[in-house]
Design an enzyme around this catalytic site. Structure first.
Site, PDB file in Angstrom:
ATOM      1  N   ASN A  27      34.221  45.806  38.378  1.00 32.97           N
ATOM      2  CA  ASN A  27      34.963  45.255  39.518  1.00 32.97           C
ATOM      3  C   ASN A  27      34.888  46.132  40.764  1.00 32.97           C
ATOM      4  OD1 ASN A  27      37.490  43.811  40.813  1.00 32.97           O
ATOM      5  ND2 ASN A  27      38.039  45.976  40.640  1.00 32.97           N
TER       6      ASN A  27
ATOM      7  N   ILE B 126      40.446  36.562  48.723  1.00 32.05           N
ATOM      8  CA  ILE B 126      41.602  37.001  47.926  1.00 32.05           C
ATOM      9  C   ILE B 126      42.339  38.090  48.714  1.00 32.05           C
ATOM     10  CG2 ILE B 126      42.358  37.904  45.682  1.00 32.05           C
ATOM     11  CD1 ILE B 126      40.688  35.344  45.398  1.00 32.05           C
TER      12      ILE B 126
ATOM     13  N   TYR C 298      26.233  43.495  51.725  1.00 32.98           N
ATOM     14  CA  TYR C 298      27.240  42.934  50.808  1.00 32.98           C
ATOM     15  C   TYR C 298      26.682  41.671  50.144  1.00 32.98           C
ATOM     16  CZ  TYR C 298      31.769  41.580  48.895  1.00 32.98           C
ATOM     17  OH  TYR C 298      32.784  41.246  48.031  1.00 32.98           O
TER      18      TYR C 298
ATOM     19  N   ASP D 127      33.762  57.883  39.885  1.00 35.34           N
ATOM     20  CA  ASP D 127      32.981  57.292  40.972  1.00 35.34           C
ATOM     21  C   ASP D 127      31.775  56.621  40.326  1.00 35.34           C
ATOM     22  OD1 ASP D 127      31.242  56.736  43.028  1.00 35.34           O
ATOM     23  OD2 ASP D 127      31.570  58.636  44.082  1.00 35.34           O
ATOM     24  N   VAL D 128      31.708  55.298  40.439  1.00 35.95           N
ATOM     25  CA  VAL D 128      30.663  54.557  39.714  1.00 35.95           C
ATOM     26  C   VAL D 128      29.258  54.845  40.246  1.00 35.95           C
ATOM     27  CG1 VAL D 128      32.228  52.677  39.051  1.00 35.95           C
ATOM     28  CG2 VAL D 128      30.880  52.465  41.171  1.00 35.95           C
TER      29      VAL D 128
HETATM   30  P1  NAI Z   1      40.268  46.713  46.666  1.00 32.32           P
HETATM   31  O1  NAI Z   1      39.775  47.499  47.819  1.00 32.32           O
HETATM   32  O2  NAI Z   1      41.689  46.290  46.621  1.00 32.32           O
HETATM   33  O3  NAI Z   1      39.932  47.478  45.304  1.00 32.32           O
HETATM   34  C1  NAI Z   1      38.690  48.054  45.050  1.00 32.32           C
HETATM   35  C2  NAI Z   1      38.872  49.284  44.193  1.00 32.32           C
HETATM   36  O4  NAI Z   1      37.567  49.824  43.929  1.00 32.32           O
HETATM   37  C3  NAI Z   1      39.684  50.383  44.885  1.00 32.32           C
HETATM   38  O5  NAI Z   1      40.715  50.849  44.033  1.00 32.32           O
HETATM   39  C4  NAI Z   1      38.675  51.483  45.158  1.00 32.32           C
HETATM   40  O6  NAI Z   1      39.207  52.784  45.101  1.00 32.32           O
HETATM   41  C5  NAI Z   1      37.671  51.230  44.033  1.00 32.32           C
HETATM   42  N1  NAI Z   1      36.360  51.818  44.341  1.00 32.32           N
HETATM   43  C6  NAI Z   1      35.701  51.820  45.519  1.00 32.32           C
HETATM   44  N2  NAI Z   1      34.585  52.546  45.425  1.00 32.32           N
HETATM   45  C7  NAI Z   1      34.528  53.006  44.154  1.00 32.32           C
HETATM   46  C8  NAI Z   1      33.616  53.832  43.455  1.00 32.32           C
HETATM   47  N3  NAI Z   1      32.530  54.343  44.051  1.00 32.32           N
HETATM   48  N4  NAI Z   1      33.854  54.104  42.145  1.00 32.32           N
HETATM   49  C9  NAI Z   1      34.956  53.631  41.543  1.00 32.32           C
HETATM   50  N5  NAI Z   1      35.870  52.865  42.167  1.00 32.32           N
HETATM   51  C10 NAI Z   1      35.650  52.556  43.451  1.00 32.32           C
HETATM   52  O7  NAI Z   1      39.276  45.454  46.593  1.00 32.32           O
HETATM   53  P2  NAI Z   1      39.365  44.057  45.806  1.00 32.32           P
HETATM   54  O8  NAI Z   1      39.511  42.999  46.812  1.00 32.32           O
HETATM   55  O9  NAI Z   1      40.304  44.135  44.676  1.00 32.32           O
HETATM   56  O10 NAI Z   1      37.863  43.979  45.283  1.00 32.32           O
HETATM   57  C11 NAI Z   1      37.497  44.087  43.933  1.00 32.32           C
HETATM   58  C12 NAI Z   1      36.138  43.431  43.743  1.00 32.32           C
HETATM   59  O11 NAI Z   1      36.222  42.064  44.092  1.00 32.32           O
HETATM   60  C13 NAI Z   1      35.030  44.033  44.614  1.00 32.32           C
HETATM   61  O12 NAI Z   1      33.835  44.087  43.872  1.00 32.32           O
HETATM   62  C14 NAI Z   1      34.904  43.020  45.741  1.00 32.32           C
HETATM   63  O13 NAI Z   1      33.627  43.025  46.317  1.00 32.32           O
HETATM   64  C15 NAI Z   1      35.180  41.735  44.982  1.00 32.32           C
HETATM   65  N6  NAI Z   1      35.572  40.608  45.822  1.00 32.32           N
HETATM   66  C16 NAI Z   1      36.731  40.658  46.560  1.00 32.32           C
HETATM   67  C17 NAI Z   1      37.082  39.591  47.356  1.00 32.32           C
HETATM   68  C18 NAI Z   1      38.314  39.567  48.179  1.00 32.32           C
HETATM   69  O14 NAI Z   1      38.477  38.639  48.995  1.00 32.32           O
HETATM   70  N7  NAI Z   1      39.223  40.506  48.054  1.00 32.32           N
HETATM   71  C19 NAI Z   1      36.208  38.388  47.422  1.00 32.32           C
HETATM   72  C20 NAI Z   1      35.048  38.462  46.592  1.00 32.32           C
HETATM   73  C21 NAI Z   1      34.754  39.533  45.825  1.00 32.32           C
END
Ligand code: NAI
Length: 255
Positions: free
Chosen positions: A90, A192, A159, A63-64
């Protein structure tokens, strides 16, 4: 020759979506990948998939937001895997309560989002700084369109603040760590398709349309769309790139 041979890459939030795709992409380019996620099972499944495809991958639950755990993880990775040369920050969450929402929701969102999306980036970076500085490391932070703007669609001010913060942190680190040969950059994904926005996509097609009307390439992105830019920023292809953000948003900010 693969672009990331001899590298050890840590990816946070690697159990899902963008992080999972980046970890797989780095492994294909020869890196040994360490997948970290608060959801340890998801990270383990992703690592298993990488190994099944012939890559090298380990996973750990992290947990980051927990600073002490990040420090302990850095020690464990150093002992069990080796010196980290690439860090991808990420892990992140998104919520859509505006400032005028119910107090509880707004306050809760602020605390959760800032602690994961921004303080989490600080915690992990701080914990892994020593090997990155010793090895001319590369840091890739995941920002957003919201590193620059707030959205017309419902979105949380926390956010937007967190992703502006990620870009500011990227620039500050690039300035300070350049003398060690450490390069620090960000990626700004557009819309995305990942589990992060699965519910919104299913329940609110109008919101998706607002994004698409603003996206010259006319389609949502896939996690795989982020992989090439993430390899570029981690590899020697970008040897003179630091303090930058590469937007991977289908052109969102042009219109
Ligand atoms: P996702 O929800 O598919 O994956 C995020 C991952 O982060 C999950 O596996 C989750 O368990 C993990 N996570 C959450 N809280 C955590 C914590 N406290 N410690 C460790 N891991 C944790 O989301 P996605 O879309 O892949 O997002 C990845 C990054 O991209 C994020 O930073 C998000 O803000 C960013 N992003 C995503 C966009 C989108 O449209 N999907 C657009 C712009 C940025």
């Amino acid at each position: 020759m693969p672009l990331l041979d001899n590298h050890i890459a840590v990816v946070t939030g690697a159990g899902s979506g963008i992080g999972r795709a980046i970890a797989a992409g780095y492994a294909k380019e020869g890196a040994r990948v360490v997948l970290l996620d608060v959801n340890g099972e998801a990270a383990a499944a992703a690592a298993k998939e990488i190994r099944a495809a012939g890559g090298r991958a380990e996973s750990f639950a992290l947990d980051v937001t927990k600073r002490g755990d990040c420090v302990a993880m850095a020690k464990q990775v150093a002992a069990e895997v080796g010196p980290v040369t690439i860090l991808v920050n990420n892990a992140g969450i998104a919520r859509r309560n505006g400032m005028l929402g119910a107090d509880d929701a707004v306050i809760n969102d602020w605390e959760d989002i800032i602690s994961i999306n921004l303080t989490g980036v600080f915690n992990v970076t701080h914990a892994f700084l020593a090997p990155l500085r010793a090895n001319r490391g590369r840091i890739v932070n995941i920002g957003s369109i919201q590193s620059f703007v707030h959205l017309r669609t419902p979105s949380s001010p926390a956010y937007t603040a967190s992703k502006h913060g990620v870009l500011g942190f990227t620039k500050a680190l690039a300035a300070e760590l350049g003398k060690d040969g450490v390069r620090v950059n960000a990626i700004g994904p557009g819309f995305i398709e990942t589990p992060l926005n699965e519910r919104v996509r299913a329940s609110n097609p109008d919101l998706v349309k607002v994004f698409m009307d603003h996206t010259p390439l006319g389609r949502p992105g896939k996690p795989e769309d982020i992989v090439g830019p993430a390899i570029f920023l981690a590899s020697d292809l970008s040897a003179y790139v630091s303090g930058s953000i590469v937007m991977v948003d289908g052109g969102y900010r042009t219109i």
